[in-house]
Enzyme design. Structure first.
Site, PDB file in Angstrom:
ATOM      1  N   GLU A   1     -78.036 -23.042  17.111  1.00  0.00           N
ATOM      2  CA  GLU A   1     -76.679 -22.547  16.852  1.00  0.00           C
ATOM      3  C   GLU A   1     -76.365 -21.313  17.713  1.00  0.00           C
ATOM      4  O   GLU A   1     -75.268 -21.187  18.252  1.00  0.00           O
ATOM      5  CB  GLU A   1     -76.533 -22.236  15.348  1.00  0.00           C
ATOM      6  CG  GLU A   1     -75.201 -21.661  14.918  1.00  0.00           C
ATOM      7  CD  GLU A   1     -73.989 -22.537  15.214  1.00  0.00           C
ATOM      8  OE1 GLU A   1     -74.144 -23.684  15.633  1.00  0.00           O
ATOM      9  OE2 GLU A   1     -72.864 -22.024  15.067  1.00  0.00           O
TER      10      GLU A   1
ATOM     11  N   LYS B   1     -60.500 -27.284  18.669  1.00  0.00           N
ATOM     12  CA  LYS B   1     -61.033 -26.895  17.368  1.00  0.00           C
ATOM     13  C   LYS B   1     -61.527 -28.112  16.599  1.00  0.00           C
ATOM     14  O   LYS B   1     -62.546 -28.083  15.944  1.00  0.00           O
ATOM     15  CB  LYS B   1     -59.952 -26.148  16.566  1.00  0.00           C
ATOM     16  CG  LYS B   1     -60.416 -25.666  15.201  1.00  0.00           C
ATOM     17  CD  LYS B   1     -61.524 -24.636  15.315  1.00  0.00           C
ATOM     18  CE  LYS B   1     -62.143 -24.270  13.998  1.00  0.00           C
ATOM     19  NZ  LYS B   1     -63.501 -23.707  14.141  1.00  0.00           N
TER      20      LYS B   1
ATOM     21  N   ARG C   1     -52.420 -18.473   9.075  1.00  0.00           N
ATOM     22  CA  ARG C   1     -53.528 -18.489   8.139  1.00  0.00           C
ATOM     23  C   ARG C   1     -53.906 -19.914   7.735  1.00  0.00           C
ATOM     24  O   ARG C   1     -54.866 -20.108   6.984  1.00  0.00           O
ATOM     25  CB  ARG C   1     -53.159 -17.712   6.875  1.00  0.00           C
ATOM     26  CG  ARG C   1     -52.891 -16.250   7.133  1.00  0.00           C
ATOM     27  CD  ARG C   1     -52.195 -15.649   5.952  1.00  0.00           C
ATOM     28  NE  ARG C   1     -53.026 -15.763   4.766  1.00  0.00           N
ATOM     29  CZ  ARG C   1     -53.758 -14.773   4.277  1.00  0.00           C
ATOM     30  NH1 ARG C   1     -53.756 -13.616   4.854  1.00  0.00           N
ATOM     31  NH2 ARG C   1     -54.486 -14.954   3.207  1.00  0.00           N
TER      32      ARG C   1
ATOM     33  N   GLU D   1     -70.546 -21.925  24.384  1.00  0.00           N
ATOM     34  CA  GLU D   1     -69.134 -22.262  24.147  1.00  0.00           C
ATOM     35  C   GLU D   1     -68.176 -21.197  24.640  1.00  0.00           C
ATOM     36  O   GLU D   1     -67.135 -21.506  25.194  1.00  0.00           O
ATOM     37  CB  GLU D   1     -68.853 -22.378  22.639  1.00  0.00           C
ATOM     38  CG  GLU D   1     -69.421 -23.512  21.934  1.00  0.00           C
ATOM     39  CD  GLU D   1     -68.816 -23.603  20.532  1.00  0.00           C
ATOM     40  OE1 GLU D   1     -67.886 -24.386  20.357  1.00  0.00           O
ATOM     41  OE2 GLU D   1     -69.279 -22.899  19.618  1.00  0.00           O
TER      42      GLU D   1
ATOM     43  N   TRP E   1     -52.793 -23.715   1.587  1.00  0.00           N
ATOM     44  CA  TRP E   1     -53.956 -24.302   2.262  1.00  0.00           C
ATOM     45  C   TRP E   1     -54.825 -24.784   1.123  1.00  0.00           C
ATOM     46  O   TRP E   1     -55.465 -23.992   0.446  1.00  0.00           O
ATOM     47  CB  TRP E   1     -54.654 -23.246   3.116  1.00  0.00           C
ATOM     48  CG  TRP E   1     -55.488 -23.845   4.195  1.00  0.00           C
ATOM     49  CD1 TRP E   1     -55.044 -24.355   5.384  1.00  0.00           C
ATOM     50  CD2 TRP E   1     -56.897 -23.995   4.211  1.00  0.00           C
ATOM     51  NE1 TRP E   1     -56.109 -24.811   6.122  1.00  0.00           N
ATOM     52  CE2 TRP E   1     -57.239 -24.610   5.429  1.00  0.00           C
ATOM     53  CE3 TRP E   1     -57.911 -23.694   3.311  1.00  0.00           C
ATOM     54  CZ2 TRP E   1     -58.556 -24.923   5.778  1.00  0.00           C
ATOM     55  CZ3 TRP E   1     -59.215 -23.996   3.650  1.00  0.00           C
ATOM     56  CH2 TRP E   1     -59.521 -24.599   4.874  1.00  0.00           C
TER      57      TRP E   1
ATOM     58  N   HIS F   1     -94.241 -26.548  26.343  1.00  0.00           N
ATOM     59  CA  HIS F   1     -94.261 -27.920  26.853  1.00  0.00           C
ATOM     60  C   HIS F   1     -93.174 -28.136  27.903  1.00  0.00           C
ATOM     61  O   HIS F   1     -92.818 -29.280  28.181  1.00  0.00           O
ATOM     62  CB  HIS F   1     -94.092 -28.900  25.684  1.00  0.00           C
ATOM     63  CG  HIS F   1     -95.198 -28.807  24.691  1.00  0.00           C
ATOM     64  ND1 HIS F   1     -96.461 -29.305  24.917  1.00  0.00           N
ATOM     65  CD2 HIS F   1     -95.256 -28.205  23.474  1.00  0.00           C
ATOM     66  CE1 HIS F   1     -97.238 -29.045  23.881  1.00  0.00           C
ATOM     67  NE2 HIS F   1     -96.532 -28.364  22.984  1.00  0.00           N
TER      68      HIS F   1
ATOM     69  N   ASN G   1     -52.361 -17.511  -4.841  1.00  0.00           N
ATOM     70  CA  ASN G   1     -53.500 -17.633  -3.923  1.00  0.00           C
ATOM     71  C   ASN G   1     -54.755 -17.403  -4.741  1.00  0.00           C
ATOM     72  O   ASN G   1     -54.762 -16.540  -5.613  1.00  0.00           O
ATOM     73  CB  ASN G   1     -53.473 -16.546  -2.848  1.00  0.00           C
ATOM     74  CG  ASN G   1     -52.339 -16.740  -1.877  1.00  0.00           C
ATOM     75  OD1 ASN G   1     -51.667 -17.761  -1.888  1.00  0.00           O
ATOM     76  ND2 ASN G   1     -52.119 -15.740  -1.039  1.00  0.00           N
ATOM     77  N   GLY G   2     -55.830 -18.116  -4.426  1.00  0.00           N
ATOM     78  CA  GLY G   2     -57.079 -17.907  -5.164  1.00  0.00           C
ATOM     79  C   GLY G   2     -57.470 -19.161  -5.919  1.00  0.00           C
ATOM     80  O   GLY G   2     -56.918 -20.246  -5.693  1.00  0.00           O
TER      81      GLY G   2
ATOM     82  N   LYS H   1     -73.313 -21.150  20.418  1.00  0.00           N
ATOM     83  CA  LYS H   1     -72.255 -20.123  20.365  1.00  0.00           C
ATOM     84  C   LYS H   1     -72.098 -19.473  21.735  1.00  0.00           C
ATOM     85  O   LYS H   1     -70.998 -19.284  22.220  1.00  0.00           O
ATOM     86  CB  LYS H   1     -72.555 -19.033  19.327  1.00  0.00           C
ATOM     87  CG  LYS H   1     -72.400 -19.386  17.883  1.00  0.00           C
ATOM     88  CD  LYS H   1     -70.987 -19.592  17.405  1.00  0.00           C
ATOM     89  CE  LYS H   1     -70.533 -20.998  17.596  1.00  0.00           C
ATOM     90  NZ  LYS H   1     -70.839 -21.972  16.616  1.00  0.00           N
TER      91      LYS H   1
ATOM     92  N   CYS I   1     -54.058 -19.212   1.543  1.00  0.00           N
ATOM     93  CA  CYS I   1     -52.632 -19.457   1.331  1.00  0.00           C
ATOM     94  C   CYS I   1     -51.866 -18.167   1.574  1.00  0.00           C
ATOM     95  O   CYS I   1     -52.463 -17.098   1.711  1.00  0.00           O
ATOM     96  CB  CYS I   1     -52.387 -19.914  -0.089  1.00  0.00           C
ATOM     97  SG  CYS I   1     -53.450 -21.254  -0.598  1.00  0.00           S
TER      98      CYS I   1
HETATM   99  O1  M6R Z   1     -64.920 -29.808  12.259  1.00  0.00           O
HETATM  100  P1  M6R Z   1     -66.341 -30.184  12.481  1.00  0.00           P
HETATM  101  O2  M6R Z   1     -67.300 -29.315  11.715  1.00  0.00           O
HETATM  102  O3  M6R Z   1     -66.596 -31.648  12.190  1.00  0.00           O
HETATM  103  O4  M6R Z   1     -66.603 -29.975  14.007  1.00  0.00           O
HETATM  104  C1  M6R Z   1     -67.812 -30.315  14.593  1.00  0.00           C
HETATM  105  C2  M6R Z   1     -67.952 -29.725  15.967  1.00  0.00           C
HETATM  106  O5  M6R Z   1     -66.946 -30.190  16.817  1.00  0.00           O
HETATM  107  C3  M6R Z   1     -67.892 -28.201  15.921  1.00  0.00           C
HETATM  108  O6  M6R Z   1     -68.876 -27.680  15.084  1.00  0.00           O
HETATM  109  C4  M6R Z   1     -68.075 -27.599  17.320  1.00  0.00           C
HETATM  110  O7  M6R Z   1     -69.371 -27.834  17.762  1.00  0.00           O
HETATM  111  C5  M6R Z   1     -67.721 -26.130  17.289  1.00  0.00           C
HETATM  112  N1  M6R Z   1     -66.909 -25.795  18.412  1.00  0.00           N
HETATM  113  C6  M6R Z   1     -68.922 -25.257  17.255  1.00  0.00           C
HETATM  114  O8  M6R Z   1     -68.624 -23.916  17.345  1.00  0.00           O
END
Ligand code: M6R
Length: 609
Positions: free
Chosen positions: A482, A604, A27, A489, A74, A505, A100-101, A486, A2
């Protein structure tokens, strides 16, 4: 999370406060509000949504005066609506508080205050502060009442308070949530973030935990919570606005990576009962008997959240001995899954809005499962529709590539596992051992972050690679997935995550001297096994980057680059081993000149199928 801004001086407060809030919008926000002292009393206005909504409300129905406080929220406690927006007031309407908090003991305080006759209007933890100040207020200055109130509070806060009973004053206090005072020409500001006041002053006093700022028209003073004066230095801000919004980091993603010592602490705060090796999860909404009756857990999610789900599966099966299946939400929603009345469907989502995960949750519900949401955004659709929830409290994640949400999700899954496992067969000794190790994680993450430049140097070597393999076993196999995600992406380099032993395999055919292979190889129960896999890669000329947790003579001749992480419990390694992979992806992308925070083709929050 927030944002707070406050003003006292000769000018009309409203435009300055609205403008300050707009500077804090980056934020995250779900609602906002403002309170001013108009000469006769307090006036306040609130609105759900963006600051422009509040601006419209204030345009139609202005508030007046030259002293005021404002807030962009938030949500953490209570849905994001107008009623829960700050400022919050006491029963008499003479006190306004923005905060905030998280007030951890707000439940008990609220009960106490209700018994004393106080009337609450919102669901927030913050409102108890207004009533506590009201209860402490007598003819003494406002700061004395605030001090009395804060002595009763457990948790974190950055607050600003005004009262028509002591009108020419703003009282601000801080514990665990940033707050600073801005010093202008015959005017003073308070803000949670310098971005809010930068247009008006670059001279600031940073409050430390346990300190309080008292702003009047003629000056300011800083006190401790025993009302003793504290001498503080004045700092000059030289950053520009863009730098400030990113906390001095070049990108939101990097800022969010570096926030993780704090964000995982926020996920654990008030929930981990170390001596009992147990967790308290207020929002679970499952009785002890319902938890004991669970015969199956389905975890469903997408992307990064799905990766944390696989770690959750390993946790719950290993320690709570409940069968778990992890499903891509996009697949689950169109299958004919077996769901019984004793099935718990856990949905994991940073945004709480991902269309596939939401549909999967609704489908599980329709079939009779209870649903539990591990969600970051309070008041999001999933958080509203699930039967129970564990909020991540990781704060707004702005970088498209998810980082801090992942580590908070894994922590939340560990907390859930402790709860389920201790109700079943896990001993207090084992639970305590895990809980103690969890407490060490924030400092351990920090120690990895402190060596980010080593990872940057490795990124320099591989910035022009066209393919990457990420290999891990056991708890670190999902981390391999993961790490690869990363990199893909944000750097647009093709990368695959694989269980290390599966490599032979198929993917082993890809290995030659141009193939960087990242092994996640901490000293855990499968370490010896992964050494064999590293040998297989080395024998074919692959370039080995290894994440290790101690000096391993057996690896010395096999690895080209080593990234050392601290030692922890086997199950907690993912929370540490993912950090170098986030940094590696980040630095590779930056060195390729790419838009890290908004990679091409990605959103996002994927709210379409
Ligand atoms: O908001 P969500 O956690 O449901 O989103 C899921 C995926 O769309 C999200 O994790 C996506 O894979 C990211 N861009 C990963 O960095």
């Amino acid at each position: 999370m927030c944002g707070i801004v406050g003003y006292i001086g000769p000018k009309t407060a409203t435009p300055l406060l609205i403008e300050g809030l707009k500077r804090l919008e980056y934020r995250g926000y779900d609602s906002a509000g403002i309170a001013t002292m108009n000469g006769a009393g307090l006036e306040s206005r609130k609105a759900k949504g963006k600051i422009s909504m509040l601006e419209a409300v204030v345009e139609g129905s202005p508030v007046h005066g030259t002293v005021g406080i404002a807030h962009t929220r938030w949500a953490t406690h209570g849905a994001p609506n107008e009623c829960n927006a700050h400022p919050h007031h006491d029963c008499t309407g003479t006190i306004a508080v923005v905060h905030n908090g998280i007030i951890e003991n707000y439940g008990a305080l609220r009960q106490m205050l209700i018994q004393q006759g106080h009337k609450f209007e919102s669901e927030t933890d913050t409102e108890v502060l207004a009533h506590l100040i009201e209860a402490a207020m007598d003819d003494d200055p406002l700061e004395d009442a605030v001090i009395d109130a804060l002595h009763l509070v457990e948790g974190t806060y950055g607050i600003a308070v005004i009262s028509s009973r002591d009108p020419d004053k703003i009282v601000a206090a801080r514990k665990g949530s940033p707050l600073l005072l801005g010093l202008g020409e015959n005017e003073f500001y308070v803000a949670s973030d310098v971005a809010a006041i930068l247009e008006h002053t670059r001279q600031v006093v940073y409050l430390d935990d346990g300190e309080m700022g008292v702003l009047t028209r003629s000056g300011y003073e800083v006190l401790d919570l025993s009302a003793r004066r504290v001498r503080k230095g004045v700092s000059r801000i030289d950053w520009d606005l863009d730098q400030i919004e990113k906390g001095g980091f070049d990108h939101f993603m990097l800022k969010e990576i570096f926030e993780q010592p704090q964000t995982i602490q926020n996920t654990m705060r008030g929930r981990l009962v170390v001596d009992e090796g147990f967790s308290k999860l207020g929002g679970l909404n499952l009785t002890r008997q319902q938890m004991l009756d669970l015969d199956r857990i389905i975890i469903t999610a997408c992307g990064t959240s799905w990766h944390s789900g696989i770690i959750g599966e390993l946790y719950i099966e290993e320690l709570a001995r409940i069968p778990v299946e992890v499903e891509y939400a996009s697949e689950f929603r169109y299958r004919n899954p077996i769901v019984t009345k004793n099935t718990l469907c856990v949905v994991i989502s940073q945004s709480g809005e991902t269309a596939d995960t939401l549909a999967a949750m609704r489908e599980a519900k329709r079939r009779g499962a209870r649903t539990l949401g591990l969600v970051n955004v309070v008041g999001s659709t999933m958080a509203r529709e699930d039967d129970g929830g564990i909020y991540l409290h990781a704060g707004p994640e702005i970088g498209v590539a998810s980082t801090k949400a992942f580590t908070s999700q894994v922590i939340a899954l560990a907390l859930l596992t402790l709860k389920l496992a201790r109700l079943r067969e896990m001993s207090v000794v084992k639970g305590r051992q895990i809980a103690q190790a969890m407490l060490e994680l924030p400092d351990q993450i920090q120690s990895i972050l402190d060596r980010a430049s080593e990872i940057e140097a490795i990124a320099e070597q591989f910035k022009n690679a066209t393919n990457f393999l990420y290999l891990g076993r056991g708890y670190n196999f999902p981390v391999a997935l993961e790490g690869a995600l990363k990199l893909k992406e944000i750097s647009y380099i093709h990368a695959e995550g694989y269980p290390a032993a599966e490599m032979k395999h198929g993917p082993i055919a890809l290995i030659d001297e141009n193939m960087p292979v990242v092994f996640i190889a901490p000293h855990d129960s499968v370490f010896d096994k992964i050494v064999s896999n590293i040998q297989e890669v080395k024998a074919r000329g692959g370039k080995v980057i290894a994440i290790t947790s101690q000096k391993e003579p057996v690896l010395e001749k096999l690895i080209d680059y080593e990234i050392r992480i601290p030692q922890t419990e086997d199950m907690l390694y993912p929370i540490l081993s993912v950090i170098p992979l986030q940094l590696l992806a980040y630095y590779v992308a930056v060195k390729r000149g790419l838009n890290v925070d908004q990679p091409r083709n990605l959103a996002k929050s994927v709210t379409v199928e």
